[in-house]
Design a protein around this motif. Sequence first.
Motif, short mmCIF file in Angstrom:
data_model
loop_
_atom_site.label_atom_id
_atom_site.label_comp_id
_atom_site.label_asym_id
_atom_site.label_seq_id
_atom_site.Cartn_x
_atom_site.Cartn_y
_atom_site.Cartn_z
N HIS A 49 -3.76 9.44 8.11
CA HIS A 49 -4.84 9.97 7.38
C HIS A 49 -4.48 11.65 7.20
N PHE A 50 -4.86 11.42 6.04
CA PHE A 50 -4.41 13.31 4.98
C PHE A 50 -5.97 14.04 5.08
N LYS A 51 -5.45 15.55 5.08
CA LYS A 51 -7.01 16.00 4.35
C LYS A 51 -6.50 16.67 4.32
N ALA A 52 -7.09 17.91 2.90
CA ALA A 52 -7.14 18.99 1.80
C ALA A 52 -8.00 20.30 1.97
N THR A 53 -8.56 20.79 1.71
CA THR A 53 -9.36 21.76 0.67
C THR A 53 -8.52 23.16 0.09
N VAL A 75 -10.91 18.94 -2.89
CA VAL A 75 -11.06 17.92 -1.95
C VAL A 75 -10.25 17.35 -1.81
N VAL A 76 -9.71 16.73 -1.13
CA VAL A 76 -8.72 15.46 -1.27
C VAL A 76 -8.08 15.06 0.33
N SER A 77 -8.60 13.40 0.23
CA SER A 77 -7.89 12.78 1.25
C SER A 77 -7.13 11.18 0.87
N GLY A 78 -6.43 10.81 2.07
CA GLY A 78 -5.80 10.08 1.99
C GLY A 78 -5.31 9.59 3.20
N ARG A 79 -4.16 8.43 2.93
CA ARG A 79 -3.25 7.88 3.78
C ARG A 79 -1.70 8.22 3.62
N SER A 80 -0.77 8.07 4.24
CA SER A 80 0.24 7.73 3.30
C SER A 80 0.53 6.80 3.38
N VAL A 81 1.49 6.73 2.33
CA VAL A 81 1.81 5.20 2.00
C VAL A 81 3.37 5.22 2.66
N ASP A 82 3.98 5.44 3.17
CA ASP A 82 5.17 5.75 3.55
C ASP A 82 5.77 7.17 4.32
N GLY A 83 6.99 7.08 4.60
CA GLY A 83 7.48 8.13 5.19
C GLY A 83 7.59 9.48 4.36
N SER A 84 7.85 9.14 3.12
CA SER A 84 8.22 10.05 1.82
C SER A 84 6.60 10.06 1.11
N SER A 85 5.60 9.52 0.83
CA SER A 85 4.65 10.00 -0.06
C SER A 85 3.89 9.52 0.16
N THR A 86 2.33 10.09 -0.11
CA THR A 86 1.53 10.11 0.28
C THR A 86 0.17 10.21 -0.69
N LEU A 87 -0.98 8.84 -1.24
CA LEU A 87 -1.58 9.11 -2.26
C LEU A 87 -3.08 9.43 -1.26
N CYS A 88 -3.35 9.92 -2.45
CA CYS A 88 -4.92 10.19 -2.48
C CYS A 88 -6.13 10.71 -3.58
#
Length: 115
Positions: A49-53, A75-88
Amino acid sequence: MITPGRYSVWFKTPVGEGAGVVEFGPDGKLAGGDSTFAYAGHWTQQGEHFKATLSARRVEPGPPGVFGLDEIDIVVSGRSVDGSSTLCTGFAKQAPGLRLEVELVRILGDRDEGA
């Protein structure tokens, strides 16, 4: 999983879409921009899980931003799809009804490839 480094970022709302580059620092800070906006903020990672402001501010004349505003706090949040990309997903505090979709893709350089 987000790791410190440089990422391509693609983003869209019902108002528009755009792309830029973001650098995620090991200290939890982020910075980047595109042709008309500069971005600055903070990020955290817990497991997948990733979060950024961040704040985005217009620095050059150009087309309207994806929220139709020249200064926004996001404010964005999401989760890693694989080792190289993340959807938020996220929103701007100034336009909470507009859904923001973001994709981050790691930009690999010589340092990352072991050269």
